[in-house]
Scaffold this motif. Sequence first.
Motif, PDB file in Angstrom:
ATOM      1  N   LYS A 154      -3.686   4.973  -1.053  1.00 60.48           N
ATOM      2  CA  LYS A 154      -4.596   5.709  -0.185  1.00 60.48           C
ATOM      3  C   LYS A 154      -4.028   7.105   0.082  1.00 60.48           C
ATOM      4  O   LYS A 154      -2.830   7.252   0.329  1.00 60.48           O
ATOM      5  CB  LYS A 154      -4.773   4.971   1.145  1.00 60.48           C
ATOM      6  CG  LYS A 154      -5.820   5.644   2.023  1.00 60.48           C
ATOM      7  CD  LYS A 154      -6.012   4.931   3.345  1.00 60.48           C
ATOM      8  CE  LYS A 154      -7.048   5.670   4.182  1.00 60.48           C
ATOM      9  NZ  LYS A 154      -7.125   5.126   5.538  1.00 60.48           N
ATOM     10  N   ILE A 155      -4.916   8.091   0.012  1.00 63.49           N
ATOM     11  CA  ILE A 155      -4.503   9.453   0.313  1.00 63.49           C
ATOM     12  C   ILE A 155      -4.785   9.728   1.781  1.00 63.49           C
ATOM     13  O   ILE A 155      -5.888   9.459   2.268  1.00 63.49           O
ATOM     14  CB  ILE A 155      -5.228  10.443  -0.617  1.00 63.49           C
ATOM     15  CG1 ILE A 155      -4.712  10.179  -2.048  1.00 63.49           C
ATOM     16  CG2 ILE A 155      -4.979  11.883  -0.213  1.00 63.49           C
ATOM     17  CD1 ILE A 155      -5.504  10.822  -3.128  1.00 63.49           C
ATOM     18  N   VAL A 156      -3.752  10.196   2.483  1.00 68.76           N
ATOM     19  CA  VAL A 156      -3.889  10.423   3.925  1.00 68.76           C
ATOM     20  C   VAL A 156      -3.754  11.911   4.228  1.00 68.76           C
ATOM     21  O   VAL A 156      -3.123  12.658   3.486  1.00 68.76           O
ATOM     22  CB  VAL A 156      -2.834   9.625   4.727  1.00 68.76           C
ATOM     23  CG1 VAL A 156      -3.109   8.136   4.650  1.00 68.76           C
ATOM     24  CG2 VAL A 156      -1.422   9.952   4.260  1.00 68.76           C
ATOM     25  N   LYS A 157      -4.343  12.298   5.345  1.00 71.57           N
ATOM     26  CA  LYS A 157      -4.372  13.727   5.714  1.00 71.57           C
ATOM     27  C   LYS A 157      -2.978  14.253   6.025  1.00 71.57           C
ATOM     28  O   LYS A 157      -2.651  15.381   5.690  1.00 71.57           O
ATOM     29  CB  LYS A 157      -5.273  13.927   6.938  1.00 71.57           C
ATOM     30  CG  LYS A 157      -6.758  13.928   6.628  1.00 71.57           C
ATOM     31  CD  LYS A 157      -7.574  14.588   7.724  1.00 71.57           C
ATOM     32  CE  LYS A 157      -7.530  13.824   9.035  1.00 71.57           C
ATOM     33  NZ  LYS A 157      -8.216  12.504   8.978  1.00 71.57           N
ATOM     34  N   ASP A 158      -2.226  13.443   6.729  1.00 78.75           N
ATOM     35  CA  ASP A 158      -0.879  13.876   7.130  1.00 78.75           C
ATOM     36  C   ASP A 158      -0.105  12.662   7.622  1.00 78.75           C
ATOM     37  O   ASP A 158      -0.589  11.533   7.547  1.00 78.75           O
ATOM     38  CB  ASP A 158      -0.972  14.955   8.232  1.00 78.75           C
ATOM     39  CG  ASP A 158      -1.813  14.495   9.420  1.00 78.75           C
ATOM     40  OD1 ASP A 158      -1.977  13.253   9.600  1.00 78.75           O
ATOM     41  OD2 ASP A 158      -2.325  15.343  10.152  1.00 78.75           O
ATOM     42  N   THR A 174       0.831  -1.206   0.000  1.00 81.67           N
ATOM     43  CA  THR A 174       0.000   0.000   0.000  1.00 81.67           C
ATOM     44  C   THR A 174       0.865   1.256   0.000  1.00 81.67           C
ATOM     45  O   THR A 174       1.750   1.409   0.854  1.00 81.67           O
ATOM     46  CB  THR A 174      -0.908   0.038   1.246  1.00 81.67           C
ATOM     47  OG1 THR A 174      -1.716  -1.139   1.278  1.00 81.67           O
ATOM     48  CG2 THR A 174      -1.828   1.268   1.198  1.00 81.67           C
ATOM     49  N   LEU A 175       0.573   2.121  -0.956  1.00 80.27           N
ATOM     50  CA  LEU A 175       1.234   3.419  -1.045  1.00 80.27           C
ATOM     51  C   LEU A 175       0.338   4.454  -0.374  1.00 80.27           C
ATOM     52  O   LEU A 175      -0.839   4.581  -0.717  1.00 80.27           O
ATOM     53  CB  LEU A 175       1.447   3.769  -2.516  1.00 80.27           C
ATOM     54  CG  LEU A 175       2.232   5.048  -2.809  1.00 80.27           C
ATOM     55  CD1 LEU A 175       3.700   4.869  -2.416  1.00 80.27           C
ATOM     56  CD2 LEU A 175       2.123   5.412  -4.292  1.00 80.27           C
ATOM     57  N   LEU A 176       0.898   5.174   0.591  1.00 78.04           N
ATOM     58  CA  LEU A 176       0.153   6.226   1.281  1.00 78.04           C
ATOM     59  C   LEU A 176       0.699   7.568   0.791  1.00 78.04           C
ATOM     60  O   LEU A 176       1.911   7.801   0.829  1.00 78.04           O
ATOM     61  CB  LEU A 176       0.336   6.092   2.793  1.00 78.04           C
ATOM     62  CG  LEU A 176      -0.100   4.743   3.389  1.00 78.04           C
ATOM     63  CD1 LEU A 176       0.378   4.602   4.838  1.00 78.04           C
ATOM     64  CD2 LEU A 176      -1.614   4.587   3.306  1.00 78.04           C
ATOM     65  N   VAL A 177      -0.207   8.437   0.327  1.00 79.37           N
ATOM     66  CA  VAL A 177       0.230   9.707  -0.257  1.00 79.37           C
ATOM     67  C   VAL A 177      -0.370  10.861   0.543  1.00 79.37           C
ATOM     68  O   VAL A 177      -1.586  10.884   0.797  1.00 79.37           O
ATOM     69  CB  VAL A 177      -0.196   9.801  -1.743  1.00 79.37           C
ATOM     70  CG1 VAL A 177       0.280  11.123  -2.363  1.00 79.37           C
ATOM     71  CG2 VAL A 177       0.345   8.611  -2.528  1.00 79.37           C
ATOM     72  N   ASP A 178       0.471  11.789   0.932  1.00 77.94           N
ATOM     73  CA  ASP A 178      -0.003  12.971   1.665  1.00 77.94           C
ATOM     74  C   ASP A 178      -0.942  13.775   0.780  1.00 77.94           C
ATOM     75  O   ASP A 178      -0.658  14.010  -0.406  1.00 77.94           O
ATOM     76  CB  ASP A 178       1.186  13.831   2.090  1.00 77.94           C
ATOM     77  CG  ASP A 178       0.789  14.864   3.135  1.00 77.94           C
ATOM     78  OD1 ASP A 178       1.135  14.663   4.311  1.00 77.94           O
ATOM     79  OD2 ASP A 178       0.111  15.843   2.772  1.00 77.94           O
ATOM     80  N   ASP A 199      -1.898  10.449  10.143  1.00 80.47           N
ATOM     81  CA  ASP A 199      -2.925   9.626   9.504  1.00 80.47           C
ATOM     82  C   ASP A 199      -2.266   8.414   8.824  1.00 80.47           C
ATOM     83  O   ASP A 199      -2.784   7.282   8.885  1.00 80.47           O
ATOM     84  CB  ASP A 199      -3.685  10.495   8.490  1.00 80.47           C
ATOM     85  CG  ASP A 199      -4.980   9.851   8.018  1.00 80.47           C
ATOM     86  OD1 ASP A 199      -5.494   8.950   8.707  1.00 80.47           O
ATOM     87  OD2 ASP A 199      -5.481  10.246   6.939  1.00 80.47           O
ATOM     88  N   ALA A 200      -1.106   8.635   8.243  1.00 78.45           N
ATOM     89  CA  ALA A 200      -0.362   7.520   7.630  1.00 78.45           C
ATOM     90  C   ALA A 200       0.049   6.498   8.690  1.00 78.45           C
ATOM     91  O   ALA A 200      -0.127   5.286   8.520  1.00 78.45           O
ATOM     92  CB  ALA A 200       0.875   8.054   6.904  1.00 78.45           C
ATOM     93  N   ASN A 228      10.167   6.805  14.937  1.00 78.66           N
ATOM     94  CA  ASN A 228       9.805   6.608  16.343  1.00 78.66           C
ATOM     95  C   ASN A 228       8.435   5.960  16.507  1.00 78.66           C
ATOM     96  O   ASN A 228       8.230   5.141  17.397  1.00 78.66           O
ATOM     97  CB  ASN A 228       9.782   7.953  17.083  1.00 78.66           C
ATOM     98  CG  ASN A 228      11.179   8.519  17.272  1.00 78.66           C
ATOM     99  OD1 ASN A 228      12.167   7.786  17.213  1.00 78.66           O
ATOM    100  ND2 ASN A 228      11.271   9.821  17.478  1.00 78.66           N
ATOM    101  N   GLN A 229       7.496   6.330  15.663  1.00 81.42           N
ATOM    102  CA  GLN A 229       6.107   5.940  15.880  1.00 81.42           C
ATOM    103  C   GLN A 229       5.722   4.637  15.194  1.00 81.42           C
ATOM    104  O   GLN A 229       4.766   3.987  15.599  1.00 81.42           O
ATOM    105  CB  GLN A 229       5.165   7.059  15.417  1.00 81.42           C
ATOM    106  CG  GLN A 229       5.303   8.357  16.209  1.00 81.42           C
ATOM    107  CD  GLN A 229       4.864   8.214  17.659  1.00 81.42           C
ATOM    108  OE1 GLN A 229       3.949   7.471  17.964  1.00 81.42           O
ATOM    109  NE2 GLN A 229       5.544   8.900  18.555  1.00 81.42           N
ATOM    110  N   VAL A 230       6.401   4.302  14.131  1.00 78.91           N
ATOM    111  CA  VAL A 230       6.058   3.061  13.423  1.00 78.91           C
ATOM    112  C   VAL A 230       6.871   1.934  14.026  1.00 78.91           C
ATOM    113  O   VAL A 230       8.095   2.013  14.110  1.00 78.91           O
ATOM    114  CB  VAL A 230       6.335   3.195  11.911  1.00 78.91           C
ATOM    115  CG1 VAL A 230       6.154   1.852  11.224  1.00 78.91           C
ATOM    116  CG2 VAL A 230       5.398   4.230  11.308  1.00 78.91           C
TER     117      VAL A 230
END
Lengths: 425, 425
Positions: free
Chosen positions: A329-333, A266-270, A336-337, A365-367
């Motif tokens: 998927k387009i993410v807010k920021d 999955t590609l996540l795009v800002d 969101d990703a 850090n978060q992932v």
Amino acid sequence: MNQTYEQQYLQQLGERAKQASYALANLSAVQKAALLNAIAAALTANTQALLTANAKDVAAAQAEGLSAALIDRLQLDESRLAGIIADIGTVVRLSDPIGEEFGSRVLDNGLRLTRRRVPLGVIGVIYEARPNVTVDIAVLALKTGNAVILRGGKETLESNKLLSEVIRSAIASQGLPQDAVQLIDSPDRALVTGLLKLDRYVDMIVPRGGQALQRHCAEQATMPVILGGIGVCHLYVDKQADLKRALAVIANAKVQRPTVCNALDTLLVDELIASCFVPQIAKYLAPLGVCFSACSHSAGLLEGLGVTVTLATDEDFANEWLSLTLGIKIVKDIDDAISHIRTYSSGHSEAILTDDIHAAAHFMNQVNSAAVYVNASTRFTDGGQFGLGAEVAVSTQKLHARGPMGLEALTTYKWLAWGDYTSRS
Amino acid sequence: MNQTYEQQYLQQLGERAKQASYALANLSAVQKAALLNAIAAALTANTQALLTANAKDVAAAQAEGLSAALIDRLQLDESRLAGIIADIGTVVRLSDPIGEEFGSRVLDNGLRLTRRRVPLGVIGVIYEARPNVTVDIAVLALKTGNAVILRGGKETLESNKLLSEVIRSAIASQGLPQDAVQLIDSPDRALVTGLLKLDRYVDMIVPRGGQALQRHCAEQATMPVILGGIGVCHLYVDKQADLKRALAVIANAKVQRPTVCNALDTLLVDELIASCFVPQIAKYLAPLGVCFSACSHSAGLLEGLGVTVTLATDEDFANEWLSLTLGIKIVKDIDDAISHIRTYSSGHSEAILTDDIHAAAHFMNQVNSAAVYVNASTRFTDGGQFGLGAEVAVSTQKLHARGPMGLEALTTYKWLAWGDYTSRS
């Protein structure tokens, strides 16, 4: 209590493996190198017989109408077999982790304490189709002084039977117990479930196969299981990414080898760059054969660009594609990703593309997947690429070993303490 | 699909713990010290209320006719509670393992790769009676940035409810999610089995309790379980042992604290010294209250010495005594001792007493328990004694952590890689 035939068989299998493991545990590196070289020589000497046995598997697979892709995976030829044998040489040259001592010190109570790296004991490996696994795993187990119980797929039964016979003869030729390597050579599925209950003898189970096998092992096994090899991998294109350079990395992650676990799913795009970047992605990837499983926002942007698009469901985003389909998927920021990744990832490999140092650090850090990349393809998650020299599996769980598992993952340690007739006060 | 009430409850419990774990994962050592100090202060401030809650548990236990020993284990008084709170200070002063990076290097493919130590995420702990475990485990989990789901014994439900409430308020007072610590406060046993299936949220289960609980977890859990705390421990007196000095070590291993897992269960005596040494053992240990579960050979030697002897069965040799009963068996030689240990040991702690360097090395090499001693009591297998500063449990399995588990056992690592828009070739 009356035991069934299966229980008796498994009991003996386990008991023999455990006994063999005692003989292996204290071999020197030189003895293990001689053993592995003897196995390589025996496989070379039996090349024709091995190809004949494999041809039977191939013929049976063709008669059963298995897919060409599957048949290709199970088929051996002279060059493939030579490659498998050459890999044994690579393992021989790896340094032997067994016997290393670490954390040594003298305690206040007077004891001299150390931890010594030792084999796990008996490893059970359950795998599908590919006959090279039979050799790979036997060799890695022996290199680390472990006995192994192998259960391969029924599609390669003839190949596996002869491969394990040749390996066992080579072990015996070195004066060692041939039960160091045992193959479960019946296709009876009850034996897999039975193996998973053999915690008295088997110290670790490694399932190398699809989701259903992993789940079966997680649910049934009474000993530790290393789950892994399922990669629902993400790549997030940050608003500060260098979009020109990003395209090649995305293509590499998705297209270079789409059927493996570290390929992009999955590609996540800002959303700040989506309307500009999504059409570029389509233009770059469509000629490479990629089609899209898209969120409604990105589906709108992909419309009319001559690419194949289907609308993604929640299940689609949880899917490991193993094909040229790319979730988008387009993410807010960035948060969101990260939230999407936490929900859908299998904990294998995730990447961010960005020129923003803060975004990179935040993502790292978060992932919390086994491998997290900044400005790199997810395709690097691999024992060879990570410099481990060998790969037992890619673990997606957090205990014992995480990500690519090298030789050390087949070992444990014991605490050794010396006193002088010392009592605890 | 309709969920039962239990399923919904557990689902929410898991989801909340997972969400809380994200907030904990990136706290600094200073923030975690402040959190732990706040918990210690809150427990101190609530001393009287905690003792009142505990008195309810004690009264209920007395009404149900529980044994004095069990009631003693669950009872708190001002000094015990102060001790539990003081232990929090010890944990605060331990160095924080989270964030350490190791194995860092630049790979041939151009990636800069490192492993970073991170929290496991969510830890489930199932334990019996003792209310101090509620505080100990919560504190160790928070120190390592993990969320924890606690399930204590029903005998201490009132104590545990208030302890966890006080801890949760302290967490909230630091601006952190109180679901970092959650107690399953219903005695419904189905919730334990349900917890063992929550692999989507819970990364590791630690059962701290007897054989039946361990077995239940091994059989039911779908996530990794750390089995441990069951010690069928052996001490082998070699023919070259200094028999005078041996007696004190044997007594220490058996008598100093017979109810714990590292206490001696079976004494193995070389037959060359048996007729001389077994009567000495009897004379030394009988006044300390020890009685014997003996093999037929040693039973013969113990006869007429005024000690209590019963003839040991196979089951007796597999038993963790947790009492002043000592198994005793005369063995042909060191290999017979090793073979007995391989058959009956739970893999916890074993010792040899000998002045022969060859015997010592052979025993160390061949016995593969978590802790192996030369000329020392088995009683040293303990996080405090081993210098770990804390003890989560004593693992008797081989993966992830073996023997005494310190803070590091509550962590894992992730691979972090930096590229420059790097693709795999």
